[in-house]
Design an enzyme around this catalytic site. Structure first.
Site, mmCIF file in Angstrom:
data_model
loop_
_atom_site.group_PDB
_atom_site.id
_atom_site.type_symbol
_atom_site.label_atom_id
_atom_site.label_comp_id
_atom_site.label_asym_id
_atom_site.label_seq_id
_atom_site.Cartn_x
_atom_site.Cartn_y
_atom_site.Cartn_z
ATOM 1 N NE ARG A 1 38.615 47.685 38.894
ATOM 2 C CZ ARG A 1 37.357 47.262 38.958
ATOM 3 N NH1 ARG A 1 36.501 47.474 37.979
ATOM 4 N NH2 ARG A 1 36.938 46.599 40.013
ATOM 5 N N GLY A 2 39.272 44.019 38.056
ATOM 6 C CA GLY A 2 38.251 43.167 38.653
ATOM 7 C C GLY A 2 38.640 41.722 38.349
ATOM 8 C CB ALA A 3 38.910 38.763 40.551
ATOM 9 C CG ASP B 1 40.722 40.762 43.652
ATOM 10 O OD1 ASP B 1 39.872 41.497 44.202
ATOM 11 O OD2 ASP B 1 41.163 40.984 42.513
ATOM 12 C CG ASN C 1 37.367 42.613 47.643
ATOM 13 O OD1 ASN C 1 37.436 42.337 46.439
ATOM 14 N ND2 ASN C 1 36.570 43.566 48.097
HETATM 15 O O1 MRU Z 1 42.354 46.465 41.787
HETATM 16 P P1 MRU Z 1 41.018 46.057 41.236
HETATM 17 O O2 MRU Z 1 40.164 47.206 40.855
HETATM 18 O O3 MRU Z 1 41.158 45.037 40.142
HETATM 19 O O4 MRU Z 1 40.326 45.329 42.450
HETATM 20 C C1 MRU Z 1 39.076 44.724 42.243
HETATM 21 C C2 MRU Z 1 38.433 44.238 43.475
HETATM 22 O O5 MRU Z 1 38.997 44.233 44.540
HETATM 23 C C3 MRU Z 1 37.071 43.651 43.335
HETATM 24 O O6 MRU Z 1 36.349 43.829 44.512
HETATM 25 C C4 MRU Z 1 37.187 42.153 43.054
HETATM 26 O O7 MRU Z 1 38.036 41.904 41.974
HETATM 27 C C5 MRU Z 1 35.909 41.523 42.833
HETATM 28 S S1 MRU Z 1 35.297 41.875 41.212
HETATM 29 C C6 MRU Z 1 33.871 41.113 40.925
#
Ligand code: MRU
Length: 364
Positions: free
Chosen positions: A61-63, A254, A264
């Site tokens: 996970r994370g963008a 995101d 986000n």
């Molecule tokens: O649902 P997730 O855990 O994938 O959400 C991630 C986020 O909202 C992060 O803040 C975002 O992707 C930035 S990661 C560098």
């Protein structure tokens, strides 16, 4: 937990890795983030269905990290074509199908579609007669490029942001570190780079309901690195800001629209409103792959809504009466007016965003 590809990153955990060779024995593995912080478990993704499942269920996970996973997923897809001995035409058909299922596994983070589109572009540059093996080799190269590029972008974001962080404690939301990217992170890279340069502060990490990316992942990463961290429930952010202890809020993103409106993790918008009320600067750290100049404003950003069970039975125990409706958006949009600046690999970009984002990030 695996060690990083670069010495400069120190003993940093990584979110995903390609193991083995470039051929049939090569495989994608993701660190299953749903098991953290109590267990470090690597999951092999033998086929595209497994990659899609890992992205949808937030094992990865994370963008930026899901973009990288999507790109490796395309190499996995080509591996399926090799294993099934498909001819060039059938290979392309299979890849097109898998590209769409990977790109649409999660809708909000633009990095995912961006990375898969980059793979599609590389395939388009190959002759139509290219065998499945050649497609796999090219797609693996592209995935590695995207992975390595993101590592460098994270380092640059960290360096630019560390200079900008005012002295004092910081508040962050969700997880934006090495688990969410291909390198040291975005917002968390800013924080850890400042720490490595000798700055001393407390990191306040919102627990980040409903899936606790702040409590489970950010706290884990910072504890591993020896950076002091204090977890608070999301609802305590206002009270914390009212104490005057927080010098800056910093989060990741995101998807960022052309005017700077930023999607986000759910709860980010509330932090931004609170920060404005208390006169605390609110920064967004993100690589250029998170900006979507096709969307004029945040109202066009698709917002993922997730299953009610994440709230009604989060982590096992029923906490909502049976049959009650649940509202579970995974992201919100922070209007650009609340953002003091974007910390990118090309430096810190301040308002007016419509002009400055386009000129600094070179889009359009
Ligand atoms: O649902 P997730 O855990 O994938 O959400 C991630 C986020 O909202 C992060 O803040 C975002 O992707 C930035 S990661 C560098």
């Amino acid at each position: 937990v695996s060690t990083p590809s670069s010495e400069a990153d120190g003993a940093m955990p990584v979110a995903l890795r390609w193991m083995g060779d470039d051929g049939a024995a090569g495989r994608l593995e993701v660190l299953d983030q749903t098991a953290l912080p109590t267990e470090c478990r690597w999951n092999v993704c033998p086929d595209v269905a497994a990659v899609v499942e890992a992205i949808k269920s937030l094992r990865v996970r994370g963008a930026p990290a899901i973009g990288i996973a999507g790109a490796y997923g395309m190499a996995v897809a080509a591996g399926e074509a090799v294993a099934r001995r498909l001819d060039p035409r059938a290979t392309r058909e299979l890849l097109a199908e898998h590209a769409e299922s990977l790109a649409s596994a999660r809708p909000t983070a633009v990095n995912l579609r961006w990375a898969v589109d980059r793979c599609r572009g590389a395939l388009a540059d190959l002759p139509a007669t290219a065998p499945a093996e050649a497609c796999r080799a090219r797609l693996l190269d592209v995935a590695r490029e995207i992975h390595e590029e993101d590592r460098r972008l994270c380092a640059a974001i960290g360096a630019h942001g560390a200079d900008r962080l005012p002295p004092g404690d910081v508040l962050t939301h969700c997880n934006t570190g090495c688990l969410a990217t291909g390198g040291a992170g975005t917002a968390l890279a800013v924080i850890t780079t400042a720490w490595d340069r000798g700055r001393r502060f407390m990191v306040y990490a919102d627990e980040t309901r409903p899936l606790f990316q702040g409590a489970r992942l950010t706290a884990w990463e910072l504890a591993q690195r020896g950076v002091p961290v204090t977890v608070l429930v999301d609802a305590a952010a206002g009270h914390l800001l009212a104490t005057g202890r927080i010098a800056a809020c910093i989060v990741g993103a995101d998807r960022i629209a052309a005017n700077g409106d930023t999607a986000n993790k759910i709860g980010t918008y509330s932090v931004a409103v609170l920060a404005r009320h208390h006169g605390v600067p609110f920064y967004v750290a993100a690589p250029s792959s998170t900006f979507d100049f096709q969307l004029p404003s945040g109202s066009q950003i698709p917002i993922e809504h997730r299953q009610p069970e994440e709230i009604t039975r989060g982590f096992g125990r029923q906490t909502v009466p049976s049959g009650v409706k649940v509202y579970n958006p995974a992201f919100d949009v922070t209007p650009h007016e609340l953002i003091a600046g974007f910390i990118t690999e090309r430096g810190v970009i301040t308002p007016p965003f419509v002009d400055n984002l386009r000129s600094r990030l070179g889009a359009g």
